[in-house]
Design an enzyme around this catalytic site. Structure first.
Site, PDB file in Angstrom:
ATOM      1  N   CYS A   2      51.633  31.177  36.738  1.00  0.00           N
ATOM      2  CA  CYS A   2      53.430  31.747  37.128  1.00  0.00           C
ATOM      3  C   CYS A   2      53.509  32.134  36.159  1.00  0.00           C
ATOM      4  CB  CYS A   2      54.213  30.921  37.723  1.00  0.00           C
ATOM      5  SG  CYS A   2      53.644  30.298  38.913  1.00  0.00           S
ATOM      6  N   ARG A  27      48.265  35.331  34.672  1.00  0.00           N
ATOM      7  CA  ARG A  27      48.623  33.492  34.894  1.00  0.00           C
ATOM      8  C   ARG A  27      48.576  33.492  36.277  1.00  0.00           C
ATOM      9  NH1 ARG A  27      50.966  31.186  29.954  1.00  0.00           N
ATOM     10  NH2 ARG A  27      51.979  29.572  31.495  1.00  0.00           N
ATOM     11  N   TRP A  73      51.983  32.510  40.857  1.00  0.00           N
ATOM     12  CA  TRP A  73      51.286  31.715  41.356  1.00  0.00           C
ATOM     13  C   TRP A  73      51.409  30.079  42.071  1.00  0.00           C
ATOM     14  CZ3 TRP A  73      48.482  26.504  41.196  1.00  0.00           C
ATOM     15  CH2 TRP A  73      47.005  26.303  41.901  1.00  0.00           C
ATOM     16  N   ASN A  99      58.678  27.839  36.763  1.00  0.00           N
ATOM     17  CA  ASN A  99      57.365  27.881  36.938  1.00  0.00           C
ATOM     18  C   ASN A  99      57.431  26.656  37.162  1.00  0.00           C
ATOM     19  OD1 ASN A  99      54.400  27.677  35.735  1.00  0.00           O
ATOM     20  ND2 ASN A  99      54.591  28.604  34.458  1.00  0.00           N
ATOM     21  N   GLY A 100      56.374  25.267  37.891  1.00  0.00           N
ATOM     22  CA  GLY A 100      55.634  24.166  37.597  1.00  0.00           C
ATOM     23  C   GLY A 100      56.332  23.382  39.052  1.00  0.00           C
ATOM     24  N   GLU A 483      28.229  25.536  32.989  1.00  0.00           N
ATOM     25  CA  GLU A 483      28.953  26.238  32.897  1.00  0.00           C
ATOM     26  C   GLU A 483      28.727  27.905  33.397  1.00  0.00           C
ATOM     27  OE1 GLU A 483      31.785  27.172  31.630  1.00  0.00           O
ATOM     28  OE2 GLU A 483      31.641  28.942  30.855  1.00  0.00           O
ATOM     29  N   LYS A 487      30.956  29.559  35.881  1.00  0.00           N
ATOM     30  CA  LYS A 487      30.750  31.483  36.023  1.00  0.00           C
ATOM     31  C   LYS A 487      31.006  31.716  36.877  1.00  0.00           C
ATOM     32  CE  LYS A 487      33.372  30.663  33.149  1.00  0.00           C
ATOM     33  NZ  LYS A 487      33.671  30.184  31.945  1.00  0.00           N
ATOM     34  N   GLU A 490      33.266  31.093  39.767  1.00  0.00           N
ATOM     35  CA  GLU A 490      35.172  31.482  39.639  1.00  0.00           C
ATOM     36  C   GLU A 490      35.057  32.869  39.978  1.00  0.00           C
ATOM     37  OE1 GLU A 490      36.974  29.840  36.580  1.00  0.00           O
ATOM     38  OE2 GLU A 490      35.181  30.797  35.146  1.00  0.00           O
ATOM     39  N   HIS A 506      16.632  13.818  42.458  1.00  0.00           N
ATOM     40  CA  HIS A 506      17.343  12.791  43.118  1.00  0.00           C
ATOM     41  C   HIS A 506      18.415  13.670  44.148  1.00  0.00           C
ATOM     42  CE1 HIS A 506      15.601  10.072  40.608  1.00  0.00           C
ATOM     43  NE2 HIS A 506      15.768  11.431  38.953  1.00  0.00           N
ATOM     44  N   LYS A 604      44.823  31.437  34.448  1.00  0.00           N
ATOM     45  CA  LYS A 604      44.525  31.574  33.370  1.00  0.00           C
ATOM     46  C   LYS A 604      45.071  29.917  33.185  1.00  0.00           C
ATOM     47  CE  LYS A 604      41.961  32.701  29.811  1.00  0.00           C
ATOM     48  NZ  LYS A 604      40.425  32.426  29.738  1.00  0.00           N
TER      49      LYS A 604
HETATM   50  O1  M6R Z   1      43.491  26.669  28.805  1.00  0.00           O
HETATM   51  P1  M6R Z   1      42.619  25.770  29.023  1.00  0.00           P
HETATM   52  O2  M6R Z   1      41.008  25.722  27.903  1.00  0.00           O
HETATM   53  O3  M6R Z   1      43.228  23.665  29.004  1.00  0.00           O
HETATM   54  O4  M6R Z   1      41.948  25.875  30.520  1.00  0.00           O
HETATM   55  C1  M6R Z   1      40.532  24.760  30.805  1.00  0.00           C
HETATM   56  C2  M6R Z   1      40.153  25.502  32.240  1.00  0.00           C
HETATM   57  O5  M6R Z   1      41.294  25.718  33.463  1.00  0.00           O
HETATM   58  C3  M6R Z   1      39.281  26.769  32.372  1.00  0.00           C
HETATM   59  O6  M6R Z   1      38.672  26.133  30.969  1.00  0.00           O
HETATM   60  C4  M6R Z   1      39.607  27.436  33.054  1.00  0.00           C
HETATM   61  O7  M6R Z   1      38.293  26.136  33.543  1.00  0.00           O
HETATM   62  C5  M6R Z   1      38.280  28.351  33.232  1.00  0.00           C
HETATM   63  N1  M6R Z   1      39.045  29.255  34.500  1.00  0.00           N
HETATM   64  C6  M6R Z   1      36.926  28.467  33.581  1.00  0.00           C
HETATM   65  O8  M6R Z   1      36.734  29.976  33.481  1.00  0.00           O
END
Ligand code: M6R
Length: 609
Positions: A2, A27, A73, A99-100, A483, A487, A490, A506, A604
């Site tokens: 948010c 956000r 969000w 927010n929260g 990773e 990527k 997401e 396995h 984000k």
């Molecule tokens: O701001 P941060 O690095 O603490 O965020 C951690 C994760 O939320 C962040 O890396 C998330 O997994 C991203 N969407 C990855 O692309």
């Protein structure tokens, strides 16, 4: 999660708020809304992106120089117009954005219902609006005092902003667990849940801490603790400028940020590497170096992509400096009552510096009396301020929800930490010099990898309709496999899994058929022959093997596609190998018509649990 924006000054608030929301959209993008004090109070809110709101609001009715805005969000209640913020009390006299999560909102709501309040939305935030109303009605207290009293009844987290038609010269903000920053301008003040909406107006900012409330008027601001104790707040200068948060002709922030990696890594390394002295200088850790060198164990906590960087850090610090490392999901660490002992050091990694679980890991380490250091990108972020010491990434703002340049900068910082800890201990001067020279060459080698973009686009075209992907790597590149899979899933919504290559036999091998692309990270390192054997196994089962490699010939015989990247030291290969995976995910997502900068359901910065 948010975005919150606020304005009080002498300019029309609405466009400042809408622009701010646009900059904050990473956000959350479930809905957007604004409330403007204009004699009365006007609220406009709408499900969907800020653009939808901006295109439909009646600006003529929103004339006023005080207002708040929100991009959501969703946590409590579906994304729709009614659940969108701002929320008002029943007379529509004041409006709140939040927010929260108000954890005791059900109990508060039931109490308010018995007092005759009715609720329009399913949100926890509306409870706050009615609670403040109830307190004010019964006590006739000034609005800021009613807010303060309401907050003492709340269990949970909040970053909130509020305006009231009865107080056309006051903007109220309060923080517990969700960041808020006041921007200080000339006869005007701004509020933001991060710096993005403030940068174009001012670089002077005041960070609110947890348990603090600000009353901002046209003539100044006063910050108090929730217990009503006035506080002196330092004004800080923002590091980032407007230039860095623009797209500069790129279609997407994600692509811009992938392409920026040579420069972001140069910025990350600047002033930290001295070839002449054959040394690494990490100013932020200068006083903590002895503690790190004496550590019996380093525990690295993080979430998501930052957790993947932490895993690379484990290989780096154990491999180079021979200090035992454990990597934990911050969300697990905080709740599993971890055993920390004297001699332990905790490092947390977070791009935003605001991730709720990672921040909770900081608190847990502090509670147990263990030193805790931060690796953050956002200067002045909560984690950066609450850790004992740390290293900034200096990667510049990362706006794309999918983290790219922050990952490489995190790995770079961990590399520098590992080398610093290894110097004179496990590495001779000559070995150290060889490694340092290899580090310095990384940005140029990434430039070479980026030249493969067109080739990778071709690869993306072939595989864009796949429903599943496997990513396999070993050693330093096992975290890169994780990773790469993250990527892809997401931003393109393709199901993808990352595994250590040897684990394939396995279980995951059962998935392999001609419809399963398998991406191998096959560097000519200590595990190369083993990975090659794994590729043989996939090829034998008609799987489509794709290799990212710094080697040639034999791999081409086995794979449908081979992306060749430059050779470097084994411990540096993640920095090069991750780039083709970022590009491949990006192009596949674009070809599938996905919104790569704002993937569905994501935000984000995850500031709620
Ligand atoms: O701001 P941060 O690095 O603490 O965020 C951690 C994760 O939320 C962040 O890396 C998330 O997994 C991203 N969407 C990855 O692309």
């Amino acid at each position: 999660m948010c975005g919150i924006v606020g304005y009080i000054g002498d300019k029309p608030a609405v466009d400042i708020l809408i622009d701010g929301l646009q900059r904050l959209e990473y956000r959350g993008y479930d809905s957007a809304g604004v409330a403007i004090v204009n004699g009365g109070l006007s609220v406009e809110k709408k499900q969907g992106k800020v653009k939808g709101l901006s295109d439909t609001i009646n600006r003529a009715e929103l004339q006023g120089t005080l207002g708040i805005g929100h991009t959501r969000w969703a946590t409590h209640g579906r994304p729709n117009d009614v659940n969108a913020h701002p929320h008002t009390n029943s007379t529509g006299k004041f409006a709140i954005v939040h927010n929260g999560i108000i954890e005791n909102f059900t109990a508060l709501k039931e109490k308010l219902i018995t007092k005759g309040y009715s609720f329009e939305s399913e949100t926890d935030t509306e409870v706050l609006a009615h609670l403040i109303d109830d307190i004010q009605k019964n006590t006739m207290l000034p609005i800021e005092e009613a807010v303060r009293q309401a907050l003492t009844q709340v269990v949970g987290t909040y970053g909130l902003a509020m305006v009231s038609a009865d107080d056309p010269d006051t903007l109220i903000a309060a923080r517990k667990g969700s960041p808020l920053i006041i921007g200080v301008g000339e006869n005007e003040y701004f509020l933001g849940s991060d710096a993005a909406p403030l940068i174009e107006h001012t670089r002077q900012v005041v960070y609110l801490n947890d348990g603090e409330m600000a009353v901002i008027t046209r003539g100044g601001y006063q910050v108090k603790s929730i217990d009503n104790v006035p506080l002196e707040k330092e004004v800080h200068e923002l590091e980032w400028d407007l230039e860095q948060i623009e797209k500069h002709g790129y279609e997407h922030f994600m692509f811009k940020e992938i392409m920026e990696q040579p420069e972001s890594l140069e910025n990350c390394m600047r002033g930290r590497i001295s070839i002449q002295d054959n040394d690494v200088h990490l100013g932020g850790l200068i006083d903590s170096l002895d503690t790190l060198l004496a550590a019996d164990r380093i525990i690295i906590c993080a979430c998501g992509t930052s957790w993947h960087a932490a895993l690379v850090g484990e290989y780096l610090i154990e491999g180079l400096a021979r200090i035992p490392v454990e990597v934990e999901y911050a969300s697990e660490f905080r709740y599993r009552n971890p055993i920390l002992r004297e001699g332990d050091v905790v490092i947390v990694i977070s791009q935003s510096g605001e991730t709720a679980d990672t921040l909770a890991a900081v608190h847990e380490a502090k509670r147990q009396g263990v030193p805790v250091y931060g690796v953050c990108n956002v200067v002045g972020s909560t984690i950066a301020r609450e850790t004992d010491a740390g290293v900034y990434l200096h990667a510049g703002p990362e706006i794309g929800v999918a983290s790219t340049k922050a990952f490489s900068a995190q790995v770079m910082v961990l590399t520098l930490i590992a080398l610093k800890l290894a110097k004179g201990r496990t590495l001779s001067e000559a070995e150290f010099a060889t490694y340092l020279n290899a580090v310095v060459e990384i940005p140029d080698k990434i430039r070479e990898v980026l030249l493969l973009d067109e080739e990778i686009q071709g690869l993306a075209r072939v595989y864009r309709y796949a429903s599943n992907f496997l990513y396999l790597g070993r050693g330093f590149n096992f975290p890169v496999a994780l990773e790469g899979a993250l990527k892809l899933k997401e931003i393109s919504y393709i199901h993808a899994e990352g595994y250590p290559a040897a684990e394939m036999k396995h279980g995951p091998i059962a998935l392999i058929d001609r419809f399963m692309p398998v991406v191998f990270l096959a560097m000519k390192d200590s595990t190369y022959s083993k990975v090659l054997a794994n590729i043989e196994e996939v090829a034998a089962r008609q799987g489509s093997a794709i290799a990212i490699t710094d080697n040639g010939m034999e791999i081409e015989r086995l794979c449908e596609y081979v992306i060749k990247i430059p050779r470097t030291e084994e411990f540096l290969t993640p920095l090069l190998a991750v780039v083709p995976l970022q590009l491949m995910s990006y192009h596949i997502a674009v070809m599938r018509g996905c919104n790569v900068d704002q993937p569905r359901n994501l935000a984000k910065s995850v500031t709620v649990e």
